[in-house]
Design a protein around this motif. Structure first.
Motif, PDB file in Angstrom:
ATOM      1  N   SER A 117       0.817  -1.225   0.000  1.00 36.19           N
ATOM      2  CA  SER A 117       0.000   0.000   0.000  1.00 36.19           C
ATOM      3  C   SER A 117       0.845   1.268   0.000  1.00 36.19           C
ATOM      4  O   SER A 117       0.435   2.294  -0.584  1.00 36.19           O
ATOM      5  CB  SER A 117      -0.942  -0.009   1.212  1.00 36.19           C
ATOM      6  OG  SER A 117      -0.181  -0.040   2.411  1.00 36.19           O
ATOM      7  N   VAL A 118       2.024   1.224   0.621  1.00 37.79           N
ATOM      8  CA  VAL A 118       2.830   2.450   0.721  1.00 37.79           C
ATOM      9  C   VAL A 118       3.329   2.912  -0.651  1.00 37.79           C
ATOM     10  O   VAL A 118       3.059   4.055  -1.062  1.00 37.79           O
ATOM     11  CB  VAL A 118       3.991   2.227   1.712  1.00 37.79           C
ATOM     12  CG1 VAL A 118       4.957   3.410   1.665  1.00 37.79           C
ATOM     13  CG2 VAL A 118       3.454   2.054   3.121  1.00 37.79           C
ATOM     14  N   PRO A 119       4.082   2.116  -1.407  1.00 41.28           N
ATOM     15  CA  PRO A 119       4.525   2.616  -2.723  1.00 41.28           C
ATOM     16  C   PRO A 119       3.375   2.800  -3.697  1.00 41.28           C
ATOM     17  O   PRO A 119       3.441   3.680  -4.574  1.00 41.28           O
ATOM     18  CB  PRO A 119       5.498   1.528  -3.205  1.00 41.28           C
ATOM     19  CG  PRO A 119       5.106   0.304  -2.494  1.00 41.28           C
ATOM     20  CD  PRO A 119       4.577   0.740  -1.167  1.00 41.28           C
ATOM     21  N   LEU A 120       2.317   2.003  -3.554  1.00 42.23           N
ATOM     22  CA  LEU A 120       1.190   2.150  -4.479  1.00 42.23           C
ATOM     23  C   LEU A 120       0.475   3.478  -4.265  1.00 42.23           C
ATOM     24  O   LEU A 120       0.136   4.182  -5.245  1.00 42.23           O
ATOM     25  CB  LEU A 120       0.216   0.981  -4.264  1.00 42.23           C
ATOM     26  CG  LEU A 120      -0.976   0.907  -5.232  1.00 42.23           C
ATOM     27  CD1 LEU A 120      -0.491   0.729  -6.675  1.00 42.23           C
ATOM     28  CD2 LEU A 120      -1.904  -0.241  -4.840  1.00 42.23           C
ATOM     29  N   LEU A 132       5.360   7.881   5.418  1.00 43.22           N
ATOM     30  CA  LEU A 132       4.884   6.569   4.975  1.00 43.22           C
ATOM     31  C   LEU A 132       6.055   5.617   4.694  1.00 43.22           C
ATOM     32  O   LEU A 132       5.986   4.423   5.006  1.00 43.22           O
ATOM     33  CB  LEU A 132       4.010   6.720   3.728  1.00 43.22           C
ATOM     34  CG  LEU A 132       2.631   7.343   3.929  1.00 43.22           C
ATOM     35  CD1 LEU A 132       1.909   7.469   2.592  1.00 43.22           C
ATOM     36  CD2 LEU A 132       1.807   6.500   4.906  1.00 43.22           C
ATOM     37  N   ALA A 133       7.104   6.153   4.107  1.00 44.60           N
ATOM     38  CA  ALA A 133       8.274   5.321   3.821  1.00 44.60           C
ATOM     39  C   ALA A 133       8.909   4.811   5.111  1.00 44.60           C
ATOM     40  O   ALA A 133       9.286   3.625   5.211  1.00 44.60           O
ATOM     41  CB  ALA A 133       9.285   6.114   3.003  1.00 44.60           C
ATOM     42  N   ALA A 135       7.354   4.405   7.950  1.00 43.09           N
ATOM     43  CA  ALA A 135       6.414   3.425   8.519  1.00 43.09           C
ATOM     44  C   ALA A 135       6.581   2.055   7.841  1.00 43.09           C
ATOM     45  O   ALA A 135       6.497   1.007   8.511  1.00 43.09           O
ATOM     46  CB  ALA A 135       4.982   3.929   8.351  1.00 43.09           C
ATOM     47  N   GLN A 136       6.825   2.073   6.549  1.00 42.80           N
ATOM     48  CA  GLN A 136       7.066   0.804   5.857  1.00 42.80           C
ATOM     49  C   GLN A 136       8.362   0.149   6.342  1.00 42.80           C
ATOM     50  O   GLN A 136       8.415  -1.070   6.543  1.00 42.80           O
ATOM     51  CB  GLN A 136       7.133   1.035   4.353  1.00 42.80           C
ATOM     52  CG  GLN A 136       7.249  -0.238   3.541  1.00 42.80           C
ATOM     53  CD  GLN A 136       7.593   0.037   2.090  1.00 42.80           C
ATOM     54  OE1 GLN A 136       8.306   1.003   1.775  1.00 42.80           O
ATOM     55  NE2 GLN A 136       7.081  -0.801   1.191  1.00 42.80           N
ATOM     56  N   ILE A 137       9.412   0.931   6.534  1.00 38.42           N
ATOM     57  CA  ILE A 137      10.672   0.388   7.025  1.00 38.42           C
ATOM     58  C   ILE A 137      10.485  -0.199   8.430  1.00 38.42           C
ATOM     59  O   ILE A 137      11.018  -1.288   8.754  1.00 38.42           O
ATOM     60  CB  ILE A 137      11.763   1.475   7.038  1.00 38.42           C
ATOM     61  CG1 ILE A 137      12.064   1.946   5.612  1.00 38.42           C
ATOM     62  CG2 ILE A 137      13.027   0.969   7.700  1.00 38.42           C
ATOM     63  CD1 ILE A 137      12.594   0.868   4.707  1.00 38.42           C
ATOM     64  N   THR A 138       9.714   0.492   9.280  1.00 38.94           N
ATOM     65  CA  THR A 138       9.475  -0.009  10.634  1.00 38.94           C
ATOM     66  C   THR A 138       8.694  -1.316  10.600  1.00 38.94           C
ATOM     67  O   THR A 138       9.030  -2.277  11.320  1.00 38.94           O
ATOM     68  CB  THR A 138       8.711   1.041  11.455  1.00 38.94           C
ATOM     69  OG1 THR A 138       9.429   2.284  11.442  1.00 38.94           O
ATOM     70  CG2 THR A 138       8.519   0.577  12.893  1.00 38.94           C
ATOM     71  N   ALA A 236      12.144   2.854  -2.394  1.00 41.63           N
ATOM     72  CA  ALA A 236      13.461   3.477  -2.580  1.00 41.63           C
ATOM     73  C   ALA A 236      13.558   4.157  -3.947  1.00 41.63           C
ATOM     74  O   ALA A 236      14.148   5.246  -4.068  1.00 41.63           O
ATOM     75  CB  ALA A 236      14.552   2.425  -2.426  1.00 41.63           C
ATOM     76  N   ALA A 237      12.987   3.549  -4.975  1.00 42.51           N
ATOM     77  CA  ALA A 237      13.014   4.165  -6.306  1.00 42.51           C
ATOM     78  C   ALA A 237      12.180   5.439  -6.341  1.00 42.51           C
ATOM     79  O   ALA A 237      12.597   6.447  -6.959  1.00 42.51           O
ATOM     80  CB  ALA A 237      12.499   3.161  -7.337  1.00 42.51           C
ATOM     81  N   LEU A 238      11.016   5.440  -5.692  1.00 44.10           N
ATOM     82  CA  LEU A 238      10.197   6.649  -5.640  1.00 44.10           C
ATOM     83  C   LEU A 238      10.903   7.770  -4.894  1.00 44.10           C
ATOM     84  O   LEU A 238      10.788   8.951  -5.265  1.00 44.10           O
ATOM     85  CB  LEU A 238       8.854   6.336  -4.972  1.00 44.10           C
ATOM     86  CG  LEU A 238       7.893   5.460  -5.781  1.00 44.10           C
ATOM     87  CD1 LEU A 238       6.685   5.089  -4.938  1.00 44.10           C
ATOM     88  CD2 LEU A 238       7.448   6.182  -7.043  1.00 44.10           C
ATOM     89  N   LYS A 239      11.653   7.426  -3.860  1.00 39.54           N
ATOM     90  CA  LYS A 239      12.415   8.445  -3.139  1.00 39.54           C
ATOM     91  C   LYS A 239      13.491   9.059  -4.041  1.00 39.54           C
ATOM     92  O   LYS A 239      13.686  10.286  -4.059  1.00 39.54           O
ATOM     93  CB  LYS A 239      13.064   7.819  -1.904  1.00 39.54           C
ATOM     94  CG  LYS A 239      13.939   8.776  -1.098  1.00 39.54           C
ATOM     95  CD  LYS A 239      14.534   8.074   0.097  1.00 39.54           C
ATOM     96  CE  LYS A 239      15.434   9.039   0.865  1.00 39.54           C
ATOM     97  NZ  LYS A 239      16.600   9.475   0.060  1.00 39.54           N
TER      98      LYS A 239
END
Length: 257
Positions: A117-120, A132-133, A135-138, A236-239
């Motif tokens: 859900s995060v990258p989408l 959000l990024a 939160a995904q890493i956590t 990571a690519a979106l960042k």
């Protein structure tokens, strides 16, 4: 004596022995005798060529088989055979997923929702959100720690095929250490790469070092790891894309000044 040797060794008929007398061969002048001798010799040669010991069937029967002893793994597989093998593996994997217990399947699929859900959501909105990024890493670090500790639960029971030795118990602490290191990185990209490494190590433990896991669990682990890795790399690519766009906009704004 000559006639006796001929009868014992060559098995020639008695008439041929009379015709093959040395006196007839050396001193005979009668043409009919020579012609009859030639006919008898041709007939005996034909009989010898048709003997069972020199028959074509026996010759083919004693041919060596060394020319047909090529090992099967040296033979190249045709594209059709490789395609059928690939489809067979995919069908077996899908069947294993269907045969897995429903709670394990549904909980595993639900656990992948925070990853996907995060990258989408960021791709749909076209904006990168650092919160959000992170939160995904956590959530990824928590998942990796769970996968590492799951090995303790497999090795501790008394009837388990895995022993609670240094190899099993110490290796289970490696993925949590990588997850903790991922949370210490300030850069999301570095944290995502560290989690990808930890997920690969945990998958290697479950697939290679513990072969007693059921097939449905291994297929589920592979599918879940692939989805988690793709989601982390997508974030990571979106960042990286958002940072490039931000730097380009700053350069344009400075050039306008």
């Amino acid at each position: 004596m000559f006639r006796l040797v001929q009868r014992c060794c060559f098995h020639t008929p008695f008439k041929l022995q009379k015709l093959t007398d040395p006196r007839l061969l050396l001193y005979g002048k009668n043409k009919t005798t020579c012609s009859s001798l030639g006919l008898h010799l041709q007939r005996d040669m034909c009989l010898l060529s048709r003997s069972p010991s020199l028959s074509p069937a026996s010759v083919h029967a004693i041919k060596p088989q060394a020319f047909h002893t090529s090992l099967p793994f040296f033979k190249k597989k045709t594209p059709k055979e490789s395609e059928t093998e690939d489809t067979g593996i995919l069908q077996q994997s899908m069947k294993s997923l269907k045969d897995s217990p429903k709670p394990a399947l549904y909980l595993s699929l639900a656990g992948l929702i925070p990853f996907v859900s995060v990258p989408l959501s960021m791709a749909i909105q076209g904006t990168y959100y650092p919160e959000l990024a992170f939160a995904q890493i956590t959530y990824g670090a928590v998942t990796v720690s769970f996968l590492g500790g799951m090995r303790w639960g497999f090795a501790v029971p008394e009837n388990s095929p895995a022993k609670p030795d240094w190899l099993n118990l110490a290796n289970s602490t490696v993925p949590p250490l990588f997850a903790w290191q991922a949370l210490l990185f300030k850069d999301i990209t570095h944290g995502a790469i560290m989690l990808v490494i930890a997920l690969g190590i945990a998958l290697h433990y479950d697939i290679s070092l513990l072969p007693t896991y059921p097939r449905w669990f291994k297929v589920l682990r592979v599918a879940g790891t692939v989805v988690m890795v793709i989601s982390l790399l997508a974030t990571a690519a979106l960042k990286t894309i958002s940072e490039e766009q931000l730097s380009n906009s700053r350069n344009k704004w400075q050039n306008t000044k």
